[in-house]
Write a protein that holds these residues in place. Structure first.
Motif, PDB file in Angstrom:
ATOM      1  N   MET A   1       1.102  -1.129  -0.062  1.00  0.00           N
ATOM      2  CA  MET A   1      -0.206   0.219   0.039  1.00  0.00           C
ATOM      3  C   MET A   1       0.862   1.654   0.156  1.00  0.00           C
ATOM      4  O   MET A   1       0.248   1.914  -0.883  1.00  0.00           O
TER       5      MET A   1
ATOM      6  N   GLN B   1      -2.759   3.825  -0.789  1.00  0.00           N
ATOM      7  CA  GLN B   1      -4.316   3.198  -1.566  1.00  0.00           C
ATOM      8  C   GLN B   1      -4.506   1.857  -0.788  1.00  0.00           C
ATOM      9  O   GLN B   1      -3.748   0.350  -1.161  1.00  0.00           O
ATOM     10  N   THR B   2      -5.733   1.530  -0.624  1.00  0.00           N
ATOM     11  CA  THR B   2      -5.887  -0.330  -0.195  1.00  0.00           C
ATOM     12  C   THR B   2      -6.013  -1.520  -1.146  1.00  0.00           C
ATOM     13  O   THR B   2      -6.281  -2.245  -0.653  1.00  0.00           O
TER      14      THR B   2
END
Length: 413
Positions: free
Chosen positions: A226, A232-233
């Motif tokens: 990430m 970001q997931t």
């Protein structure tokens, strides 16, 4: 004859791997990156591997992950490529340079004397493929007097409880230490897949984790993936696999992910590395070494001993009692014969930027001594026996000519 310094190894397997990626219509981070990470685990025996777009970005991320910040110090060798210190500066900390040993690697004794209460990490550089003395470096950072000086300020620093040991393994993919992959001898080993490296992805790098049991390595892998994608997931590939479009940004990450189109190049090379590419490099290195050993001016590079074995990334030829200027003339002679040689490295304190912020090469005499007499010769699998012989003959002639010139100048003076 024209012999380049270090062209990439591009065979049909590499071309097929790249074409497979292009035909898949998926060229950014995806399945090829995951496969490359698995191959790195197979090669290094590490606990986790995270591919990124360069060694430098990977090093910056790992320093930030550990919580290195302004006011902290990271110990580095003066004899290295500039990225070793620049990544520390990008993390906001101060690079503390120390001198090297005659085998080009960081001096553990000088490391010990350089440690202060502000020291958070050591970046040890495996020069030319030769691993640092990790047994001594580990003994230094685990010494009770040193651990008492360490003041953890972040969760990861608290978990480790001591100075972080990072291996700058840009040169040392496939090197061994005590019969195991050298990457296992540090907390974190960071490899480079730059175009001139033993394995290339054109540009790229890989972070290998061998953290203590205080860390959940699977969780760290997920977090760092990430981190390398802006915090970001979900990456784009995951979203296409039916997990939905919605994502979140959990923290202030970096954008340093490796694309599949690059991973495809390295993947095909890595699958041939242990059985083909590395043995050929070793054979060339020993042909150089055994032939040049016939000359009294030759200073052998470290290749292997009972404890360590190089990855044969470079052949760092050193010439006894040569000056920096004489070394440069030898390189010019070789160039005139169509042979491209190089120098690894100009010590960082000799570079304009580092001089401007207070570093002085006079404080690192052995770094200068090794640099002034070093010539990196071509060493890569595509070299033919005829080309190797041509290089050897012309190196011997160039050194002989330079030694003769030096003697004549001394007589004249």
């Amino acid at each position: 004859m024209k012999i380049p310094f270090s062209p990439p190894f591009i065979d049909q397997a590499v071309i097929d791997s790249v074409m497979d990626t292009l035909r898949s219509k998926w060229i950014t981070s995806g399945p090829k990156v995951k496969e490359l990470e698995q191959e790195m685990l197979n090669l290094t025996g590490s606990r986790a591997a995270i591919c990124v777009n360069s060694w430098t970005s990977g090093a910056i991320m790992m320093l930030k992950w550990f919580g290195v910040k302004e006011g902290d110090e990271v110990i580095v060798p003066a004899y290295s490529y500039c990225a070793t210190a620049l990544c520390v500066l990008h993390a906001g900390a101060k690079p503390v340079m120390v001198d090297v040993l005659d085998d080009f690697t960081i001096d553990p004794i000088k490391v010990r004397y350089a440690i202060t209460e502000r020291t958070k990490a050591i970046l040890a550089v495996d020069i030319a493929g030769w691993p640092c003395n990790y047994n001594l470096l580990n003994a230094v950072i685990k010494d009770s007097a040193v651990t008492k000086m360490f003041y953890p300020e972040t969760e990861n620093q608290l978990k480790l409880g001591r100075i972080l040991l990072i291996s700058d393994a840009a040169h040392s993919i496939g090197a061994t230490y005590g019969g195991v992959p050298a990457a296992q001898k540090s907390d974190i080993a960071i490899f480079s897949f730059h175009a001139v490296k033993n394995v290339t992805t054109a540009e790229g790098g890989c972070i290998c984790l061998n953290l203590t049991d205080n860390f959940n390595v699977a969780e760290e892998y997920t977090y760092l993936k990430m981190y390398s994608l802006n915090g970001q997931t979900k990456d784009a590939f995951t979203k296409t696999m039916g997990s939905g479009w919605r994502y979140d940004i959990l923290f202030n990450g970096l954008k340093i992910n490796m694309p599949d189109i690059c991973a495809a190049i390295g993947l095909a090379q890595l699958r041939q590395y242990k059985d083909l590419l590395l043995p050929v490099r070793k054979k060339i290195a020993y042909k150089y070494n055994n032939t040049f050993s016939l000359f009294s001016w030759f200073v052998p590079p470290p290749l292997s001993n009972d404890e360590r074995e190089s990855s044969y990334h470079l052949f760092p030829l050193r010439i006894r009692d040569i000056t920096e200027e004489g070394r440069d003339q030898i390189i010019e002679y070789l160039s005139g014969k169509g042979i491209t040689a190089n120098v690894h490295f100009i010590p960082m304190p000799m570079l304009t930027y580092f001089k401007s912020i207070g570093y002085d090469i006079q404080d690192y005499p052995n770094s200068y001594r090794q640099y002034a007499c070093e010539i990196s010769l071509p060493i890569y699998p595509q070299l033919t026996n005829a080309e190797i012989d041509y290089i050897i003959v012309n190196v011997a002639n160039a050194v002989k000519e330079q030694i003769y010139k030096t003697k004549m100048l001394k007589k004249a003076s």
